[in-house]
Design an enzyme around this catalytic site. Structure first.
Site, PDB file in Angstrom:
ATOM      1  N   TYR A 108       0.870  -1.188   0.000  1.00 55.11           N
ATOM      2  CA  TYR A 108       0.000   0.000   0.000  1.00 55.11           C
ATOM      3  C   TYR A 108       0.898   1.227   0.000  1.00 55.11           C
ATOM      4  O   TYR A 108       1.877   1.291   0.756  1.00 55.11           O
ATOM      5  CB  TYR A 108      -0.894   0.013   1.254  1.00 55.11           C
ATOM      6  CG  TYR A 108      -1.705   1.283   1.373  1.00 55.11           C
ATOM      7  CD1 TYR A 108      -2.986   1.347   0.864  1.00 55.11           C
ATOM      8  CD2 TYR A 108      -1.169   2.423   1.969  1.00 55.11           C
ATOM      9  CE1 TYR A 108      -3.729   2.519   0.942  1.00 55.11           C
ATOM     10  CE2 TYR A 108      -1.904   3.600   2.054  1.00 55.11           C
ATOM     11  CZ  TYR A 108      -3.181   3.639   1.538  1.00 55.11           C
ATOM     12  OH  TYR A 108      -3.909   4.793   1.610  1.00 55.11           O
ATOM     13  N   GLU A 196      -3.482   7.496  -4.125  1.00 59.02           N
ATOM     14  CA  GLU A 196      -3.362   6.214  -3.425  1.00 59.02           C
ATOM     15  C   GLU A 196      -3.093   5.118  -4.447  1.00 59.02           C
ATOM     16  O   GLU A 196      -3.821   4.997  -5.439  1.00 59.02           O
ATOM     17  CB  GLU A 196      -4.670   5.925  -2.685  1.00 59.02           C
ATOM     18  CG  GLU A 196      -4.629   4.659  -1.862  1.00 59.02           C
ATOM     19  CD  GLU A 196      -5.963   4.417  -1.169  1.00 59.02           C
ATOM     20  OE1 GLU A 196      -6.036   4.577   0.063  1.00 59.02           O
ATOM     21  OE2 GLU A 196      -6.945   4.092  -1.869  1.00 59.02           O
TER      22      GLU A 196
END
Ligand code: ADP
Length: 389
Positions: A108, A196
């Site tokens: 992530y 993101e």
């Protein structure tokens, strides 16, 4: 302002961040053609303004162009309900057909605005491809953060610390450092409030690649980027929200049955809290701001009336700059035009309040006047209950 994954990936690609080959399709025939170009085996990804598509059936690995076309037919026009969409879901109007990548590891990585420090914050985790909020709740130690000093910018040593903490070494660690620095550059130059990449992957061939991308632009900076307005996919937005934006009104959809018209964000929050305390569930709130005209109030009221979930309306306005008689005129005009019989409670205070109250009382609408915020909230909840009986 949100954009689709494929648009965000195009931007990342222009900053040298590796992305899979992909084509956007608007029909299932285009999906088939794009799959053929990929050699048959590819990943079909529904493009909606929400994540969590994989679990909701919006991402699929297919092996033949015909299978791709079939899945395209299934997806187009379908409302995809994910953990981020709300119960009604979002309609699929665009599909990304992408090369199928052999994934070895998932991470992530994001850069977002940290409201506490008022700075960009770099967030990374070895727990990639999953819901990061859940990781933050269950395994907070798996999340790494670096606050960026705006005067020095993101420094290579910070990017290297993140790459090493993700367990990368050698060339791929250096690739990751470059990727993170490019991500920060994109974030700044594109005025993002969030970028993101979840998951950022290491492929089986040993390359880093952005497998998903979410990008949100700071609305206050949109005027600096001429291309942004054309990037909006209006099919993903609530038509009432689009209408409200036209009149410079802030409209937020919520899950309950009471429409709320307020002036000011702080008063809106207080109104929702008190309504909830009194057992009411807000269906939305519409902030008309300071100094609204009669036309603007009427438009705001019309938007609330168009929300099909609304069973009653609570108006809570403090008329400092706004005149209460103007508010009342707007309400009477909009509600009168559609012969509205819904219960309405108006709590207003300030300039010309008595004149406003008289206008409402004489309007013939199903309206009550609240003497305070608490009294108004109690009244609308009671009126709704009586309607239900
Ligand atoms: P969402 O977060 O909305 O569920 P993602 O883009 O993260 O959508 O896709 C879900 C999962 O599908 C990813 O975690 C990844 O494992 C897999 N995936 C996505 N794109 C590809 C691709 N091009 N090749 C192989 N796997 C993919």
């Amino acid at each position: 302002m949100n954009i689709h994954e494929y648009q965000a990936k195009e931007i990342l690609g222009s900053y040298g961040i590796p992305i899979p080959r992909g084509t956007v399709a608007l029909t299932s025939d285009q999906v088939e053609r794009a799959a053929k170009m990929m050699g048959g085996r590819c990943v079909i990804k529904a493009q909606i303004y929400a994540g969590g598509r994989g679990k909701a059936g919006g991402v699929k690995l297919v092996h033949h162009p015909e299978e791709a076309q079939e899945f395209g037919k299934e997806l187009f026009g379908r409302s995809l309900v994910t953990r981020q969409t709300g119960p009604n879901g979002l309609k699929v109007r665009r599909i990304l057909v992408e090369e199928a990548v052999e994934i070895a590891r998932e991470f992530y990585l994001s850069i977002t605005l940290d409201r506490e420090s008022s700075r960009y914050i770099l967030i990374a985790s070895t727990a990639g491809g999953v819901d990061i909020e859940e990781v933050a709740r269950k395994n907070p130690d798996k999340i790494l953060t670096h606050i960026v000093n705006p005067f020095t910018g993101l420094r290579p040593y910070q990017a290297r610390a993140v790459a090493l903490a993700l367990g990368l070494c050698g060339t791929i660690c250096e690739d990751c450092v470059e990727l993170i620095l490019n991500l920060y550059r994109a974030c700044q130059e594109k005025d993002c409030s969030l970028i993101e990449i979840n998951p950022l992957v290491v492929t089986k061939a040993g390359w880093l690649m952005a497998m998903d991308a979410k990008m949100t632009f700071d609305e206050n900076a949109v005027y600096r980027h001429r291309e942004y307005p054309d990037m909006v996919d209006y099919s993903q937005l609530d038509p009432l929200e689009i209408n409200a934006a036209k009149y410079d009104l802030s409209y937020i959809k919520l899950a309950g049955t009471i429409g709320c018209m307020v002036n000011g964000a702080g008063l809106a929050m207080a109104t929702l809290d008190v309504l909830k305390e009194c057992g009411g569930e807000p269906a939305n709130f519409l902030d008309v701001g300071g100094g609204a005209t009669r036309e603007k109030v009427a438009e705001a009221f019309r938007i609330i009336l168009q929300d099909r979930d609304v069973r009653g309306i609570f108006v809570n306005i403090f008329g400092g700059i706004m005149r209460c008689d103007v508010i009342a005129q707007g309400i009477v005009e909009a509600a009168g035009a559609v012969n509205c019989r819904l219960p309405i409670v108006v709590r207003m205070d300030g300039s010309q309040v008595e004149a406003g109250k008289i206008l409402l009382k004489e309007s013939g609408l199903n309206v009550q006047i609240g003497t305070s915020l608490g009294d108004g909230a109690t009244r609308i909840v009671r009126m709704l209950k009586q309607e239900e009986q």
